[in-house]
Motif scaffolding. Structure first.
Motif, PDB file in Angstrom:
ATOM      1  N   UNK A  39      47.873  21.928  23.641  1.00 30.11           N
ATOM      2  CA  UNK A  39      48.411  22.645  22.493  1.00 30.11           C
ATOM      3  C   UNK A  39      47.554  23.889  22.252  1.00 30.11           C
ATOM      4  N   UNK A  40      48.137  25.053  22.332  1.00 29.24           N
ATOM      5  CA  UNK A  40      47.387  26.281  22.125  1.00 29.24           C
ATOM      6  C   UNK A  40      48.328  27.397  21.689  1.00 29.24           C
ATOM      7  N   UNK A  41      47.742  28.393  21.044  1.00 26.91           N
ATOM      8  CA  UNK A  41      48.444  29.594  20.600  1.00 26.91           C
ATOM      9  C   UNK A  41      49.665  29.276  19.734  1.00 26.91           C
ATOM     10  N   UNK A  42      49.478  28.311  18.836  1.00 25.98           N
ATOM     11  CA  UNK A  42      50.546  28.005  17.879  1.00 25.98           C
ATOM     12  C   UNK A  42      49.971  28.131  16.463  1.00 25.98           C
ATOM     13  N   UNK A  43      50.838  28.125  15.472  1.00 27.03           N
ATOM     14  CA  UNK A  43      50.393  28.247  14.094  1.00 27.03           C
ATOM     15  C   UNK A  43      50.706  26.985  13.309  1.00 27.03           C
ATOM     16  N   UNK A  44      49.648  26.462  12.656  1.00 28.55           N
ATOM     17  CA  UNK A  44      49.801  25.306  11.769  1.00 28.55           C
ATOM     18  C   UNK A  44      49.366  25.697  10.359  1.00 28.55           C
ATOM     19  N   UNK A  45      49.492  26.970  10.029  1.00 34.81           N
ATOM     20  CA  UNK A  45      49.025  27.470   8.750  1.00 34.81           C
ATOM     21  C   UNK A  45      49.662  26.714   7.580  1.00 34.81           C
ATOM     22  N   UNK A  46      48.806  26.431   6.583  1.00 35.57           N
ATOM     23  CA  UNK A  46      49.209  25.777   5.337  1.00 35.57           C
ATOM     24  C   UNK A  46      49.626  24.315   5.514  1.00 35.57           C
ATOM     25  N   UNK A  47      49.439  23.767   6.711  1.00 40.42           N
ATOM     26  CA  UNK A  47      49.821  22.367   6.926  1.00 40.42           C
ATOM     27  C   UNK A  47      48.901  21.427   6.150  1.00 40.42           C
ATOM     28  N   UNK A  48      49.454  20.312   5.718  1.00 39.41           N
ATOM     29  CA  UNK A  48      48.667  19.304   5.002  1.00 39.41           C
ATOM     30  C   UNK A  48      48.455  18.124   5.943  1.00 39.41           C
ATOM     31  N   UNK A  49      47.225  18.013   6.489  1.00 41.40           N
ATOM     32  CA  UNK A  49      46.952  17.008   7.525  1.00 41.40           C
ATOM     33  C   UNK A  49      45.617  16.286   7.289  1.00 41.40           C
ATOM     34  N   UNK A  50      45.390  15.773   6.105  1.00 35.56           N
ATOM     35  CA  UNK A  50      44.119  15.069   5.871  1.00 35.56           C
ATOM     36  C   UNK A  50      43.999  13.843   6.770  1.00 35.56           C
TER      37      UNK A  50
END
Length: 393
Positions: free
Chosen positions: A1-12
């Motif tokens: 997994x690379x060069x992707x956006x997970x901005x603002x994700x909620x992953x505690x």
């Protein structure tokens, strides 16, 4: 997994153990308590992400962007016998590779960054209160305005780092390599091991650095300091941890060892005339036949060390300091503590031993001729010595 956006994700609590996730955007993510152990995160971005209590031990974060990231300790809720219990867990970055990373304005208070590589990283204005940076490589780092109050930098490398406006008050700076470092604009009030004296010569500094590596890695790298027979007169070793170093037969006249750790250090036959060792820790030290005339040992502890095996378990063997044959004539030993060291044929003629705690140390063969006994805290001064001094007990 690379060069992707997970901005603002909620992953505690997410699990990324050993994952290869290069150049991924985690900006503004909730990664509270996430597990990134040994993950390859090179070039990834965590701008203002919540990484409180995360485990990033041995992770690869080269050239990562962690600007404004929150890496403070996190409080976890765990179940214990059917009941909820709050547990505080520090963010773990031990032995992480963060070379060239951007961490300006990050909050890493109380995090564990021991052994991490932070060479050439930008840590300007970062909050690193009480952070553990023992053995870390901060060479060439930009620490302008960083807050490192009460931080542990023991054995760290700071060669060429920029420390303008940095707060190092109360920090542990023992054995820190400060080659080409300017401390003139840093706050080092109450720091441990900070020195304002003349720097050590390059060859001696190299020996101390190698010794620091040897101590911090448990002998896996570096080398123990062996300066046998060297002329080290007048040199300043204050604040260093020189445990198990060898200075046998050295000329240490006028040298400074103030607040130095000299546990199990060998000082056999050395010349310490007029040297200053105030508040040094000398547990298990070997000082047979040392010349300590007119030296200062105020507040020194001549204690003992319990031997441990490779697993850290006590072996039942205790190492006591050995001062046999040492000459403390005219020395200032006020308020020192003696925990049963060997003191056969020791001379303390005309020494100032006021406030000294001898405990149960065998003083039968110690020469106290003309010594200033003052108010000894405890100990059994031989009656013949007391009679000679006009004192009674």
């Amino acid at each position: 997994m690379s060069k992707i956006s997970l901005e603002d994700a909620i992953m505690p609590g997410s699990n990324f153990i050993q994952a290869v996730i290069k150049e991924v955007s985690f900006n503004f993510c909730d990664l509270f308590g996430a597990n990134f152990v040994e993950a390859d995160l090179e070039g990834s971005s965590f701008v203002r992400a919540d990484l409180r209590g995360a485990n990033m031990a041995r992770a690869k974060l080269r050239n990562a962007n962690l600007t404004g990231v929150d890496m403070r300790s996190g409080v976890m809720i765990v179940m214990d016998s059917g009941r909820e219990r709050r547990v505080k867990r520090a963010t773990d970055l031990a032995n992480a590779d963060m070379e060239g990373s951007m961490m300006s304005g990050a909050n890493m208070a109380e995090s564990n960054m021991s052994g991490s590589s932070l060479a050439n990283a930008d840590l300007s204005d970062a909050n690193m209160f009480a952070v553990n940076l023992a053995g870390a490589d901060l060479s060439g780092c930009n620490l302008t305005g960083a807050k490192l109050k009460n931080a542990n930098l023991k054995g760290a490398k700071l060669q060429g780092a920029v420390l303008a406006g940095v707060d190092l008050s109360g920090a542990n700076l023992r054995n820190v390599d400060m080659t080409n470092v300017d401390l003139s604009q840093a706050n080092i009030v109450n720091s441990i091991g900070s020195k304002g004296g003349e720097p050590l010569p390059d060859d001696i500094r190299d020996l101390v650095n190698a010794h620091s590596d040897w101590l911090s890695t448990g002998g896996q790298s570096g080398a123990p300091l062996n300066a046998t027979g060297r002329d080290l007169s007048g040199m300043d070793f204050s604040g260093f941890d020189l445990s198990a170093a060898c200075f046998d037969e050295c000329n240490l006249r006028g040298a400074l060892f103030v607040d130095t750790i000299l546990a199990m250090t060998s000082l056999r036959g050395v010349d310490l005339t007029r040297a200053k060792l105030s508040s040094a820790v000398m547990n298990g030290v070997r000082m047979n036949d040392a010349n300590c005339t007119k030296a200062v040992f105020q507040g020194v502890r001549f204690g003992s060390i319990e031997q441990r095996d490779g697993s850290g378990q006590k072996t039942g063997i205790t190492w006591y300091a050995d001062l046999s044959g040492a000459d403390f004539s005219n020395a200032d030993i006020r308020n020192a503590v003696f925990e049963n060291p060997k003191m056969a044929e020791v001379k303390m003629t005309r020494a100032n031993i006021s406030g000294v705690a001898f405990g149960d140390t065998d003083l039968a063969n110690v020469d106290f001729d003309g010594a200033n006994i003052g108010a000894i805290l405890n100990g059994n001064i031989p009656k013949d010595a007391l009679a000679f001094l006009g004192r009674t007990k």
